[in-house]
Design a protein around this motif. Sequence first.
Motif, short mmCIF file in Angstrom:
data_model
loop_
_atom_site.label_atom_id
_atom_site.label_comp_id
_atom_site.label_asym_id
_atom_site.label_seq_id
_atom_site.Cartn_x
_atom_site.Cartn_y
_atom_site.Cartn_z
N PHE A 42 21.30 6.86 -86.63
CA PHE A 42 22.05 7.67 -87.59
C PHE A 42 21.32 8.90 -88.09
CE2 PHE A 42 23.79 3.43 -87.66
CZ PHE A 42 25.15 3.67 -87.56
N ILE A 43 20.07 9.11 -87.65
CA ILE A 43 19.33 10.30 -88.06
C ILE A 43 18.65 10.92 -86.83
CG2 ILE A 43 18.96 9.55 -90.44
CD1 ILE A 43 16.09 8.76 -89.67
N ALA A 44 18.44 12.22 -86.88
CA ALA A 44 17.73 12.90 -85.81
C ALA A 44 16.24 12.58 -85.89
CB ALA A 44 17.94 14.41 -85.92
N SER A 45 15.55 12.66 -84.76
CA SER A 45 14.12 12.33 -84.75
C SER A 45 13.32 13.27 -85.64
CB SER A 45 13.58 12.33 -83.32
OG SER A 45 13.71 13.61 -82.74
N GLU A 46 13.73 14.54 -85.72
CA GLU A 46 13.03 15.49 -86.59
C GLU A 46 13.17 15.08 -88.06
OE1 GLU A 46 15.44 16.43 -84.38
OE2 GLU A 46 14.18 17.24 -82.80
N LEU A 47 14.34 14.60 -88.43
CA LEU A 47 14.55 14.13 -89.78
C LEU A 47 13.71 12.88 -90.04
CD1 LEU A 47 15.96 14.35 -92.51
CD2 LEU A 47 17.92 13.15 -91.52
N ALA A 48 13.61 12.02 -89.05
CA ALA A 48 12.79 10.80 -89.20
C ALA A 48 11.34 11.16 -89.50
CB ALA A 48 12.88 9.94 -87.93
N THR A 49 10.80 12.14 -88.80
CA THR A 49 9.40 12.51 -89.07
C THR A 49 9.26 13.17 -90.44
OG1 THR A 49 9.62 14.58 -87.82
CG2 THR A 49 8.71 12.68 -86.64
N ASP A 50 10.26 13.92 -90.88
CA ASP A 50 10.23 14.49 -92.24
C ASP A 50 10.23 13.37 -93.29
OD1 ASP A 50 10.27 17.06 -91.19
OD2 ASP A 50 12.41 17.38 -91.62
N ILE A 51 11.06 12.37 -93.08
CA ILE A 51 11.14 11.23 -94.00
C ILE A 51 9.79 10.52 -94.06
CG2 ILE A 51 12.18 8.96 -94.37
CD1 ILE A 51 14.78 10.20 -93.11
N VAL A 52 9.22 10.27 -92.90
CA VAL A 52 7.91 9.60 -92.83
C VAL A 52 6.85 10.42 -93.56
CG1 VAL A 52 6.05 8.97 -91.24
CG2 VAL A 52 8.40 8.25 -90.77
N ASP A 53 6.82 11.73 -93.33
CA ASP A 53 5.83 12.58 -94.00
C ASP A 53 5.97 12.49 -95.51
OD1 ASP A 53 4.70 13.45 -91.63
OD2 ASP A 53 5.81 15.35 -91.60
N ASP A 54 7.19 12.59 -96.01
CA ASP A 54 7.39 12.52 -97.46
C ASP A 54 7.00 11.16 -98.01
OD1 ASP A 54 8.16 15.13 -97.59
OD2 ASP A 54 10.28 14.73 -97.93
N PHE A 55 7.33 10.11 -97.29
CA PHE A 55 6.96 8.76 -97.71
C PHE A 55 5.44 8.62 -97.80
CE2 PHE A 55 5.87 4.35 -96.42
CZ PHE A 55 6.38 3.68 -97.51
N LEU A 56 4.74 9.05 -96.77
CA LEU A 56 3.29 8.88 -96.71
C LEU A 56 2.53 9.80 -97.66
CD1 LEU A 56 2.81 8.46 -92.86
CD2 LEU A 56 2.93 6.66 -94.60
N ASN A 57 3.15 10.89 -98.07
CA ASN A 57 2.48 11.87 -98.93
C ASN A 57 2.92 11.83 -100.38
OD1 ASN A 57 0.77 13.17 -96.94
ND2 ASN A 57 2.67 13.87 -96.02
N THR A 58 3.63 10.78 -100.76
CA THR A 58 4.09 10.64 -102.14
C THR A 58 3.41 9.43 -102.76
OG1 THR A 58 6.24 11.60 -101.57
CG2 THR A 58 6.12 10.34 -103.62
#
Length: 143
Positions: free
Chosen positions: A110-126
């Motif tokens: 349900f999400i593009a791979s680019e969006l997945a990496t953005d989500i991961v980055d925000d998760f790991l950097n918050t």
Amino acid sequence: MKKIAIACDHAGFDYKEIIKKHLEGKYEVEDFGTFSKDSVDYPDFVHPAATSVAEGKNELGILICGSGNGVQMTANKHQDIRCALCWMPELAVLARKHNNANMIALPARFIASELATDIVDDFLNTDFEGGRHQNRVEKISYC
């Protein structure tokens, strides 16, 4: 270097590989599988990954399946896991800030791979804000 657990089922395999490559050199990533697109039962991979986070062997975790629901439900059976289903970066940020989520579940279908990496980055950097949220987080476990 922050240690990250990652696991998926067959539907999340391609995204797992993309995310691992994206994190290369920035984090130490422990891959709990699956290791191909062959059909598997996601709990076989989620439970070891969630255990590693609950026991502190990995600091945070990333789970991926088709909808994100199955891996999230499985991880949340672990007493010290707070796994959030995230399909946009803002949800990952709030899951960390307000809920001290230590794992996220991504819906690969349900999400593009680019969006997945953005989500991961925000998760790991918050970081968790604590404060007024700490008391609420302490009330989540029920045993």
